[in-house]
Design an enzyme around this catalytic site. Structure first.
Site, short mmCIF file in Angstrom:
data_model
loop_
_atom_site.label_atom_id
_atom_site.label_comp_id
_atom_site.label_asym_id
_atom_site.label_seq_id
_atom_site.Cartn_x
_atom_site.Cartn_y
_atom_site.Cartn_z
N GLY A 130 0.82 -1.21 0.00
CA GLY A 130 0.00 0.00 0.00
C GLY A 130 0.85 1.25 0.00
O GLY A 130 2.08 1.20 0.02
N LYS A 186 1.94 -1.44 13.54
CA LYS A 186 1.91 -0.01 13.20
C LYS A 186 2.69 0.78 14.25
O LYS A 186 2.39 0.70 15.44
CB LYS A 186 0.46 0.48 13.12
CG LYS A 186 -0.40 -0.33 12.14
CD LYS A 186 -1.86 0.06 12.18
CE LYS A 186 -2.12 1.39 11.56
NZ LYS A 186 -3.58 1.65 11.39
N ASP A 225 -10.36 -2.86 15.34
CA ASP A 225 -9.84 -2.82 16.71
C ASP A 225 -8.33 -3.03 16.68
O ASP A 225 -7.79 -3.62 15.74
CB ASP A 225 -10.51 -3.90 17.55
CG ASP A 225 -10.37 -3.64 19.04
OD1 ASP A 225 -9.89 -2.56 19.42
OD2 ASP A 225 -10.73 -4.52 19.84
#
Length: 594
Positions: free
Chosen positions: A317, A336, A371
């Site tokens: 991405g 992340k 979540d």
């Protein structure tokens, strides 16, 4: 310090967990009354309150332990003895698995998430697997169709603890039977019986009856969302019987259920049969045990990483301006990390980003926000990190890295379910699949907005596509409440030259949003633009957004469906949906097996 102190500390931690889980059950037990009274704002507050309970009680225990130890230092041997004493308290303890996670949380709070080793923590459970075969109270009840399915379903609905009248029970029973006949056929249905959970699963504005369709060779889900009309009457909105439908209902992008579960491990095992695609972590997450779900998620990661020869790589991405995202090629999650420095157009701090992620954790995610689990001091072996990713981490998030030679420690990261970025998905699909994706994207924005969430950055790259084809938002650094935004129309140009100017001819204040501008990036692709204009043109009008704002400010809470609207009984059997009319299944009474 004497050896008795280790036992006292262990007992204090376990008693603290008992207090926490007792409050957890207390808040959960109020779900029925909130549903019956249609107190939807209290539903939202209870959801946040239950999430906060865990950290609150961890803090209370930490303060108790600091008083008990009188500030004295504790060596490694002492800590190991405390864990040993705690382990000895668990063999007969009914919620041992979550009690271990609570111990881990207390330890991490005391020692600032450092020295996280299997010797000191319950990285893996200390207890053998326990099949929950003998329970003080059965989790579910069996219903057999000896007198036909109409009688069976009447008994099921009459046994519910809800204290409201039914709008038309006979009609709803007819709907359910018709739905079962369409899904299974009469002959197969005649071989089934039902097993229904004793507790209802509450979420948003629905009370879910969760059960199993037990057949000779298989077991299917049996899910009935029960709603309350504005007149205070109950009705069944649909009947779901496939594993895919059940998976979406219990999905990672939805808020946690309120279900009274004194033995959560037993409930997880019971659910596993109708949710075979869900991991243990996802099942605990679905019933609100999110901190233990984090433990199970980490165990699933360790199980994968120790059995694969893959290296961490940057996730597919467009690279984010705030977060650095990486993954393992075969793993279903992404990692992340907040960058040390953001792109110039991102005028925010790391603390703001973390606050946004916490907002998502506590808010109603309406099936449209993923979540996350938050980790501190996450350790990675360098040999399992691709050189390009390691260089990127050092360049973009070096302040969060500690180099230990053959390993690195990342001071803070999030783990999230991996999805296909929507921008990549749109490049790969055509025809009906493209149309479905554009429809899903617009629906995601609508449902987020109805839940008082404005995504901020609505570029396709900030959304992902799940394995069920649902579009989910996952870039949270610009989210805010809908009520904080000022939606405006672009004023008409004063002169023809205004439209050619590099700067706008109108003033723009913080919080101003001009929906007309969405068209520039949402409709630029000639494959996508006409579809978006056809299905979601109202999202490009400021008055649409202001009308939503007004509904929110007036206290309206939108209905959230974990299934497509075309599956609702009122849509499928709409002609027969009047409250005063019972519904007769197309084929009449279901035949019973001999």
């Amino acid at each position: 310090m004497t050896r008795g102190l280790e036992l006292l500390i262990a007992q204090t931690i376990l008693q603290g967990f008992d207090a926490q889980y007792g409050r957890f059950l207390e808040v959960t037990s109020g779900a029925q009354q909130r549903f019956e009274q249609a107190d939807w704002h209290a539903v939202q507050q209870a959801m946040k309150q239950r999430i906060h309970l865990y950290d609150h009680h961890v803090g209370l225990v930490v303060e108790q332990l600091r008083c008990i130890t009188e500030g004295k230092s504790t060596d490694v041997d002492f800590l190991l003895r405390v864990k040993q004493q705690y382990t000895q308290l668990l063999p007969d303890y009914p919620r041992f698995e979550i009690a271990e996670s609570f111990f881990n949380s207390v330890y991490c709070r005391l020692f600032d998430h450092r020295s996280l080793t299997p010797e000191r923590l319950f990285i893996f459970s200390s207890q053998p697997e326990r099949p929950f075969r003998t329970l003080p109270r059965p989790l579910a009840k069996d219903f057999f169709p000896e007198r036909g399915w109409s009688h069976l379903l009447g008994k099921v609905l009459s046994d519910l603890p809800l204290r409201l009248p039914w709008q038309n029970k006979a009609r709803d029973i007819g709907y359910i039977i018709a739905s079962l006949q369409e899904a299974l056929g009469e002959e197969l249905l005649a071989t089934c019986h039902l097993q229904v959970a004793n507790e209802l699963f509450y979420r948003n504005k629905a009370a879910w009856l969760v059960g199993k369709l037990v057949m000779p060779m298989a077991t299917l889900p049996f899910l009935l969302p029960i709603h309350r009309s504005e007149e205070g009457e109950l009705f069944v909105d649909t009947c779901l019987t496939t594993h895919a439908e059940a998976s979406i209902v219990f999905g990672f992008a939805r808020s946690y259920f309120m279900v009274y579960a004194p033995l959560p491990g037993a409930l997880v095992e019971w659910l596993r049969e109708i949710l075979p695609g869900k991991t243990t972590a996802e099942l605990y997450m679905a019933i609100g045990c999110q901190k233990h779900a984090k433990t199970e998620s980490y165990r699933e990661y360790l199980h994968y990483i120790t059995r694969c020869d893959e290296q961490f790589i940057e996730a597919p991405g467009i690279r984010g301006m705030v977060m650095l995202v990486f993954t393992l090629p075969g793993f279903d999650r992404v990692f992340k990390v907040i960058k040390d420095r953001f792109a110039p157009q991102k005028e925010m701090t790391a603390a703001h980003v973390r606050a946004c992620y916490q907002l998502v954790k506590e808010h109603d995610r309406v099936g449209r926000m993923a979540d996350t689990q938050e980790f501190e001091n996450f350790v990675l072996d360098k040999r399992q990190i691709a050189p390009a990713l390691l260089a990127l981490l050092q360049a973009e998030a070096g302040n969060k890295l500690t180099d230990l030679g053959d390993r690195i420690v990342i001071s803070h990261l999030y783990i999230e379910r991996r999805m296909v970025p929507l921008n990549l998905w749109l490049e790969q699909v055509n025809g009906q699949a493209l149309r479905d994706a554009v429809e899903e994207y617009g629906n995601a924005i609508r449902q987020l907005a109805a839940a008082n969430i404005f995504p901020g950055d609505m570029l396709f790259k900030n959304f992902g596509v799940t394995r069920h084809g649902r579009v989910v938002f996952y870039d949270y650094d610009e989210i805010c409440y809908m009520t904080e935004v000022n939606f405006r129309e672009i004023p008409p140009p004063r002169y023809p030259e205004d439209e050619l100017a590099s700067e706008p001819w109108y003033s723009v204040s913080p919080g101003d949003v001009f929906p007309e501008e969405f068209r520039h990036w949402l409709c630029a692709d000639p494959r996508i633009g006409p579809l978006f204009e056809e299905m979601h043109a109202d999202l490009l009008r400021a008055d649409y957004w202001r009308a939503l704002q007004m509904r929110i400010k007036n206290g309206h809470v939108e209905d959230v469906y974990a299934y497509r609207r075309k599956q609702r009984f009122s849509v499928r059997y709409g002609a027969d949906s009047r409250p005063d009319k019972a519904f007769t299944p197309p084929s009449g009474k279901v035949r019973r097996s001999a």
